[in-house]
Design a protein around this motif. Sequence first.
Motif, PDB file in Angstrom:
ATOM      1  N   GLN A 347     -13.847 -10.582-109.367  1.00  0.00           N
ATOM      2  CA  GLN A 347     -14.102  -9.700-108.166  1.00  0.00           C
ATOM      3  C   GLN A 347     -12.545  -9.199-107.555  1.00  0.00           C
ATOM      4  O   GLN A 347     -11.897 -10.116-107.534  1.00  0.00           O
ATOM      5  CB  GLN A 347     -14.815 -10.413-106.963  1.00  0.00           C
ATOM      6  N   PHE A 348     -12.758  -7.952-107.405  1.00  0.00           N
ATOM      7  CA  PHE A 348     -11.371  -7.367-106.882  1.00  0.00           C
ATOM      8  C   PHE A 348     -11.638  -6.954-105.620  1.00  0.00           C
ATOM      9  O   PHE A 348     -12.536  -6.152-105.132  1.00  0.00           O
ATOM     10  CB  PHE A 348     -11.015  -6.213-107.747  1.00  0.00           C
ATOM     11  N   TYR A 349     -10.598  -6.871-104.773  1.00  0.00           N
ATOM     12  CA  TYR A 349     -10.735  -6.347-103.182  1.00  0.00           C
ATOM     13  C   TYR A 349      -9.291  -5.587-103.175  1.00  0.00           C
ATOM     14  O   TYR A 349      -8.764  -5.921-102.264  1.00  0.00           O
ATOM     15  CB  TYR A 349     -10.845  -7.703-102.247  1.00  0.00           C
ATOM     16  N   PRO A 350      -9.299  -4.329-103.710  1.00  0.00           N
ATOM     17  CA  PRO A 350      -7.716  -3.695-103.643  1.00  0.00           C
ATOM     18  C   PRO A 350      -7.709  -3.061-102.218  1.00  0.00           C
ATOM     19  O   PRO A 350      -9.054  -2.316-101.682  1.00  0.00           O
ATOM     20  CB  PRO A 350      -7.939  -2.565-104.690  1.00  0.00           C
ATOM     21  N   GLU A 351      -6.623  -2.935-101.831  1.00  0.00           N
ATOM     22  CA  GLU A 351      -6.167  -1.941-100.612  1.00  0.00           C
ATOM     23  C   GLU A 351      -5.023  -1.381-100.915  1.00  0.00           C
ATOM     24  O   GLU A 351      -4.056  -1.799-101.677  1.00  0.00           O
ATOM     25  CB  GLU A 351      -5.906  -2.729 -99.404  1.00  0.00           C
ATOM     26  N   MET A 352      -4.582   0.133-100.486  1.00  0.00           N
ATOM     27  CA  MET A 352      -3.697   0.785-100.679  1.00  0.00           C
ATOM     28  C   MET A 352      -3.486   1.909 -99.711  1.00  0.00           C
ATOM     29  O   MET A 352      -4.325   2.669 -99.489  1.00  0.00           O
ATOM     30  CB  MET A 352      -3.627   1.475-102.106  1.00  0.00           C
ATOM     31  N   PHE A 353      -2.370   1.917 -98.716  1.00  0.00           N
ATOM     32  CA  PHE A 353      -1.819   2.846 -98.137  1.00  0.00           C
ATOM     33  C   PHE A 353      -0.528   3.671 -98.735  1.00  0.00           C
ATOM     34  O   PHE A 353       0.012   3.140 -99.365  1.00  0.00           O
ATOM     35  CB  PHE A 353      -1.255   2.256 -96.898  1.00  0.00           C
ATOM     36  N   ALA A 354      -0.695   5.005 -98.694  1.00  0.00           N
ATOM     37  CA  ALA A 354       0.041   5.770 -99.508  1.00  0.00           C
ATOM     38  C   ALA A 354       0.511   7.148 -98.727  1.00  0.00           C
ATOM     39  O   ALA A 354      -0.445   7.566 -97.787  1.00  0.00           O
ATOM     40  CB  ALA A 354      -0.655   6.259-100.777  1.00  0.00           C
ATOM     41  N   GLN A 355       1.704   7.320 -98.412  1.00  0.00           N
ATOM     42  CA  GLN A 355       2.228   8.502 -97.768  1.00  0.00           C
ATOM     43  C   GLN A 355       3.415   9.199 -98.389  1.00  0.00           C
ATOM     44  O   GLN A 355       4.156   8.715 -99.284  1.00  0.00           O
ATOM     45  CB  GLN A 355       3.019   7.877 -96.481  1.00  0.00           C
ATOM     46  N   GLU A 356       3.130  10.617 -98.475  1.00  0.00           N
ATOM     47  CA  GLU A 356       4.026  11.457 -99.159  1.00  0.00           C
ATOM     48  C   GLU A 356       4.573  12.450 -98.235  1.00  0.00           C
ATOM     49  O   GLU A 356       3.653  13.091 -97.688  1.00  0.00           O
ATOM     50  CB  GLU A 356       3.568  11.967-100.664  1.00  0.00           C
TER      51      GLU A 356
END
Length: 708
Positions: A347-356
């Motif tokens: 089981q995966f629980y990904p999080e990703m914040f990205a800013q460009e």
Amino acid sequence: MRYIRQFSAATAMAVVLAGGSAFAQSTEEQEGEAADPAPAEVQPNRIVVTASKVGDQDLQETPLAIQVFDGEDLRERNITTIGDLVSAVPGAQEGFRQSNGSRFYNLRGNVTQNGDSPIGYYLDDTPFIVTNFGIAPPVRFLDMERVEVLRGPHGTLYGQGSSGGVFIFHTRDPDLNDIEYAFEAGASHTRGADALNYGLAGAVSVPIIEDRLGIRVSGGFSRDAGYADAYFGPFDGTPDQENVNEARNDDIRVVALIRPTDNLELRAQYWRFRPRQDFTGFTASVDPVYFQNTAGQDSFSNGDFELMSLTASLELDAFTITSATSNLEGEFGINIPISPAGFFSSQFYPEMFAQEVRVNSSGEGPFHWLVGAAYQNGSGPQVNALQIPPVVDINADNDTLTENWAVFGEVSYELFDGKLIPLAGIRTYHDDRSFQDGTGSVPTEASVETWRLNLTYLPNDNLTMFVSAATGFRPGIVQSRVQVESLELAGVPASVALDPESSTNYEFGLKWRTSDDALNVGLNLYRLEYTNLQTSVTGGIDGVNGFANFGDATTQGIDLELRWRTPLEGLSLGFVGNLNDSEYDTVNEVIAANQPLLRPGARLINTISDNFRFDANYNGSISSDWDIFGNASFSHSGDRLQASGIIADPYDLVNFTLGLRSDNWEIALIGNNLFDQRGPTFVGNEGPLSGSGPTPRTIGMRVRLMSY
């Protein structure tokens, strides 16, 4: 749910940009009147792309290996998923299908089943990134404006997630002046299933304040009946459960477009995907399709993702400022039963914040430039368990944390009245990454520079030629200590954190069209050189494989694209194809001694040697009120060498769409995999029939009502 972090007005704003080798698949362009090309600003059949991040650019003049599929073309060819799309992209393949919501794709021999994706996926202007697990987004194509596909490394503009290429999905914006709507319903039957597949989708766009504010809501649901059987023990011809692999998928997208002034635009978007499937896409056999040794246990592969994004664009006289902020959170995983009482669960629980943030020139003159910066902060927790009582009981919970930043830029200059254009770009990337499990933490740090050089020759409006050299890279895969132990038992030196993989691509591209635009030709010759290639390797513990850097490799090939608007009014023919030759150049001697497939001169594992697709497309009128349209396609995917040494044979698919259209209504008969090709497209260790393959023959009807 973490909310998108606020950013200052100084970081706000702008637009995306341009690319192209080959040609677009635009129906509008196919039906254009024979005439000399008009100036770009009034040319009716002009195809605009934004992949170069410098604003709108004519596809014909864009010096990239790129294809564009507009929304109408996707509909008429019944391309509804990325899996359908890759058959129309030279050198593309489905690398692995875990389920309807967990699929991996490859371009030009760049392969992954784990780690960061070698393909960058962008939903409008924001990335879809699952740390250390490179799945594609489960997007629905109903409300798609166009899809741009870039082949080869694009590490300058798109960074670490694009060493093999980039898919950019441009959805439709809210209309600020008129109400728009689209609705679609469909039903079909898949051979072997005991029920119908069905789905409903729609989109509504409403202007709230004319010219200033609009809202668009789209989404839908689908249910695909199961067609695979399950055996509690070994296969004996009498299934214990029938049609067990039912799949469901629903999504909703809400986007608000705000234009407070003529030169400032804000776009806020929320998107939720929920792909779910009973059992997985990997079966014990593909003909007949079945699972075995389930012991009556449940199996699933489910996902649930939420993406929020905010893009701002400010256009000034000399330059444009763009800011793109996004936050992705989700969960997805699989559970696979193992007889008599075991299972594997991940089981995966990904999080990703990205800013460009980027700024590009927009004024007149021969000098053009772009500069920008990007930041990402994310994690990919996993809860893993392998239990095969009474011998095996492994828990391998872990987390991959990443915090990275990059600065990048490109400059170009038009020489000889724009006929010769040199371009240079560079990106500096730094990643602090760590792998954590119950035994501790393994930190890694990488600083990488990627670059791109391009020289474009535009002797006239109908011919574009370019030569380029570009680099890309993929961060090192991190894997569990159990995987490391398994590889070491197989005689493969391994580590928890692999070294980054880098690539250099040398390419010649040509795009040519006749003056009446009836015939379009695209040609690309490329040579890709990989250093520290990350490759899947069979482990010494049954069912536990891993990954290792053990050498360098080269892949080289040719892409060809043709489109012909025939003299028969309404009939267009198309062809795309790729020939690819790949091999290991250097291999660690210890690994070569223990893994006979991994040796200098040997073919790269999990790459296909060729693919191609023919299309015949027709649009015509049968009365004053009714139009007829149709598409027939034949696609071929070459064979593939597996890590087990088994070769997955080549396979061919035949699809068709035939429909009638009157005003806003449309009804179509669709057929996929007409000759019921079973594959497999990917082979496991259980034998030549085990693996994942194309969906069996599916025939159905589709009804649409659209205001645009």
